[in-house]
Design an enzyme around this catalytic site. Structure first.
Site, mmCIF file in Angstrom:
data_model
loop_
_atom_site.group_PDB
_atom_site.id
_atom_site.type_symbol
_atom_site.label_atom_id
_atom_site.label_comp_id
_atom_site.label_asym_id
_atom_site.label_seq_id
_atom_site.Cartn_x
_atom_site.Cartn_y
_atom_site.Cartn_z
ATOM 1 N N GLU A 210 1.123 -1.448 -0.089
ATOM 2 C CA GLU A 210 -0.159 -0.023 -0.018
ATOM 3 C C GLU A 210 0.914 1.113 0.097
ATOM 4 O O GLU A 210 1.624 1.748 1.123
ATOM 5 C CB GLU A 210 -1.018 0.341 1.126
ATOM 6 C CG GLU A 210 -1.926 -1.192 1.754
ATOM 7 C CD GLU A 210 -2.879 -1.353 0.473
ATOM 8 O OE1 GLU A 210 -3.599 0.079 -0.035
ATOM 9 O OE2 GLU A 210 -3.510 -2.385 -0.060
ATOM 10 N N CYS A 244 -2.945 9.017 2.034
ATOM 11 C CA CYS A 244 -1.652 9.099 1.309
ATOM 12 C C CYS A 244 -2.867 9.230 0.060
ATOM 13 O O CYS A 244 -2.454 9.396 -1.431
ATOM 14 C CB CYS A 244 -2.107 7.832 1.422
ATOM 15 S SG CYS A 244 -3.022 6.695 1.995
HETATM 16 P P1 NAD Z 1 8.547 4.537 5.473
HETATM 17 O O1 NAD Z 1 8.315 3.638 3.822
HETATM 18 O O2 NAD Z 1 9.411 6.012 5.523
HETATM 19 O O3 NAD Z 1 7.388 3.883 6.274
HETATM 20 C C1 NAD Z 1 7.135 3.087 6.875
HETATM 21 C C2 NAD Z 1 7.263 1.962 7.169
HETATM 22 O O4 NAD Z 1 8.496 1.206 6.567
HETATM 23 C C3 NAD Z 1 7.638 2.224 8.499
HETATM 24 O O5 NAD Z 1 7.692 1.307 9.639
HETATM 25 C C4 NAD Z 1 9.479 2.063 8.972
HETATM 26 O O6 NAD Z 1 9.597 1.441 10.182
HETATM 27 C C5 NAD Z 1 9.423 1.224 7.823
HETATM 28 N N1 NAD Z 1 10.864 1.452 6.630
HETATM 29 C C6 NAD Z 1 11.459 2.948 6.893
HETATM 30 N N2 NAD Z 1 12.824 2.891 6.128
HETATM 31 C C7 NAD Z 1 12.812 1.013 6.282
HETATM 32 C C8 NAD Z 1 14.157 0.499 5.294
HETATM 33 N N3 NAD Z 1 15.339 1.233 5.178
HETATM 34 N N4 NAD Z 1 14.299 -0.242 5.639
HETATM 35 C C9 NAD Z 1 13.408 -1.034 6.201
HETATM 36 N N5 NAD Z 1 12.256 -1.097 7.225
HETATM 37 C C10 NAD Z 1 11.929 0.973 6.991
HETATM 38 O O7 NAD Z 1 7.324 5.684 4.677
HETATM 39 P P2 NAD Z 1 6.076 7.037 5.413
HETATM 40 O O8 NAD Z 1 7.180 7.753 6.061
HETATM 41 O O9 NAD Z 1 5.867 6.350 7.319
HETATM 42 O O10 NAD Z 1 4.778 6.510 5.122
HETATM 43 C C11 NAD Z 1 4.334 7.775 4.025
HETATM 44 C C12 NAD Z 1 4.221 7.277 2.654
HETATM 45 O O11 NAD Z 1 3.204 6.296 3.087
HETATM 46 C C13 NAD Z 1 4.062 7.303 1.254
HETATM 47 O O12 NAD Z 1 4.429 7.606 0.464
HETATM 48 C C14 NAD Z 1 1.730 7.945 1.871
HETATM 49 O O13 NAD Z 1 1.514 7.842 0.485
HETATM 50 C C15 NAD Z 1 2.477 6.762 1.835
HETATM 51 N N6 NAD Z 1 0.920 5.918 2.525
HETATM 52 C C16 NAD Z 1 0.389 4.869 1.755
HETATM 53 C C17 NAD Z 1 -1.062 4.145 2.528
HETATM 54 C C18 NAD Z 1 -1.732 3.436 1.201
HETATM 55 O O14 NAD Z 1 -2.904 2.758 2.317
HETATM 56 N N7 NAD Z 1 -1.354 2.823 0.466
HETATM 57 C C19 NAD Z 1 -1.267 5.011 3.469
HETATM 58 C C20 NAD Z 1 -0.779 5.669 4.370
HETATM 59 C C21 NAD Z 1 1.006 6.737 3.579
#
Ligand code: NAD
Length: 456
Positions: A210, A244
């Site tokens: 997602e 999002c």
């Molecule tokens: P992110 O990808 O930085 O983090 C998401 C998760 O991944 C967190 O739990 C984090 O601990 C983990 N993570 C982060 N970096 C990592 C790495 N290098 N290796 C392993 N795990 C890692 O995203 P964010 O900043 O928390 O969220 C923002 C993004 O999420 C935006 O792009 C937004 O559009 C998207 N989003 C999508 C939905 C949906 O339903 N499609 C909903 C909410 C947010």
């Protein structure tokens, strides 16, 4: 030894022994989660307020009520949805009966994000648990207050062999991803989504992603005002733009651009008052890193509404930029904050071509009364989901599967699609033994081939 191997093994053994298959146990577990959510409501309010400054009304509707609704929706329909599905049997398999058996995958990992900390971790967890999987949830480290309360709630609601929360950030996810999960459900950025998919490939886990991206809203000259402006302002500035499926940018016909901006300016004041910093209905940016990133997008020369900010308070006012072009910095990445670029267009075909040349968005919104224009966009542009004459609300209909496409994600959840997303659909044919046509067995003769060609 992996830090989480022992927990993984306990959950595996619990699943292996069939403990997660019992329908009543699954329903009891998600209902128990619902009860704990109600019991902890005050602490949830405080935690989300500390993390995101959300108003009580907003967090109740978008976080707690949404998860409670999913729990009730699934509890009352689970029996029906997990029954084997009878399908027709084709001629070559006659006489026989065919069906699809819905079964849990097994050990499931849910990696969530911070913008709707309860909704985006617990809604998929409810689907996964209802489908009969043991679950580990890894919520975001950027909403620490919410993640801590979530861990307490899950511990109170059910045994850790059914569901457990692991707190932490990148090192913890990296460690978890080494384990042979059967199902991984990730919500977050496209770049981390790619890493998750690569890690999952090692164990050939089934993956749902997602993700995000730049979701457009297209406003035609006949869009009805002020409702168009009102719905865009609501969808964009909800949770201070950290949604999002918020409209990331607006493509508006040049003849009505100024009118749209004027209407949106009125709506911003009507929803958040003359000083949104003092509004109890307006949220804050998650942290200083995101704050700094967002402030860079605010080009003073193009700021027609808002543009004020305060780093101490993590406040950025609802901001509209106009006129913006696709080459501006704000159009180079997902905004994910309360900054709304407005791009005027003169020719809708060119505007649609531009959207189609960009990565497929998670959401798309069209504002027009013309069914012909609505259909033209729906039939030519690929996106995860969206609305005609509204924003965001498609995610509030449990009959509609929710998810993205390509760079905005893969897989669908909410309602029945969530149960299917967390289930293996096992196809089975039950063959009669009283007849056994000779034709499929060797030796293959000319006569058999002739009959087969006729049949096929
Ligand atoms: P992110 O990808 O930085 O983090 C998401 C998760 O991944 C967190 O739990 C984090 O601990 C983990 N993570 C982060 N970096 C990592 C790495 N290098 N290796 C392993 N795990 C890692 O995203 P964010 O900043 O928390 O969220 C923002 C993004 O999420 C935006 O792009 C937004 O559009 C998207 N989003 C999508 C939905 C949906 O339903 N499609 C909903 C909410 C947010």
């Amino acid at each position: 030894m992996n830090n989480y191997q022992a927990l993984f093994d306990r959950q595996y053994n619990y699943y292996f022994d069939g403990n997660t298959r019992d329908l009543k146990g699954r329903i009891d577990s998600i209902r128990s989660l619902g009860n704990e959510l109600s019991r902890y409501e005050k602490q949830i309010n405080e935690a989300i307020y500390l993390d995101l400054g959300k108003s009580k009304f907003e967090l109740f509707t978008t976080e707690i009520a949404s998860v409670q609704h999913e729990i009730n929706w699934l509890s009352s329909r689970l029996r029906r949805w997990t029954r084997p599905i009878k399908v027709r049997t084709n001629l070559v398999n006659m006489p026989g009966r065919s069906r699809i058996i819905i079964e849990p995958y097994g050990n499931t990992l849910i990696i969530g994000t911070w913008n709707y900390p309860f909704l985006l971790n617990l809604k998929p967890a409810v689907s996964a648990l209802a489908a009969g999987n043991p679950v580990i949830i890894k919520p975001s480290e950027h909403s620490p207050h919410s993640s801590e309360i979530m861990a307490k709630i899950i511990t109170a609601a059910m045994p850790e062999v059914r569901c457990s929360v692991v707190l932490g950030g990148v090192p913890e996810v990296t460690e978890l991803l080494k384990l042979p999960f059967e199902k991984i459900f990730f919500t977050g950025s496209t770049s981390v989504g790619k890493m998750v998919m690569k890690a999952a490939a090692e164990n050939l886990a089934s993956v749902s992603l997602e993700l995000g991206g730049k979701s457009p809203a297209i406003v035609f000259p006949d869009a009805v005002q002020p409702v168009t402006a009102k719905r865009i302002v609501w969808g964009k500035f909800l949770n201070a733009g950290q949604t999002c499926i918020a409209p990331d940018y607006i493509l508006v016909h040049e003849s009505v651009a100024q009118n749209l901006i004027d209407n949106m300016a009125v709506q911003i004041v009507s929803m958040y008052g003359p000083d949104p910093a003092r509004s109890g209905s307006y949220g804050r940016i998650i942290d200083q890193r995101h704050f700094d990133r967002l402030v860079c997008f605010i080009d003073p020369a193009k700021t027609v509404v808002g543009g004020t900010h305060n780093r101490e308070d993590l406040f950025i006012s609802p901001t509209i930029l106009y006129p913006v072009s696709f080459s501006d910095p704000v159009m180079q990445e997902e905004i994910f904050g309360p900054v709304l670029p407005i791009i005027p267009y003169s020719n809708i075909e060119d505007a649609v071509k531009k959207i189609k040349s960009m990565p497929k968005p998670l959401a798309l919104y069209v504002f027009t009364q013309s069914v012909k224009e609505q259909d033209a966009i729906l039939s030519s542009v690929s996106f995860g989901g969206g609305c005609i004459n509204d924003t965001v609300m498609h995610m509030a209909n449990s009959y509609l599967p929710f998810g993205g496409v390509g760079p905005s994600g893969s897989g669908r959840y909410h309602g029945r699609s969530g149960i299917l997303e967390f289930s293996n659909q096992k196809s089975v044919i039950n063959k009669a033994t009283w007849i056994d046509p000779f034709i499929r067995y060797p030796p293959f003769t000319a006569l058999k081939e002739k009959i087969l060609r006729k049949l096929l």
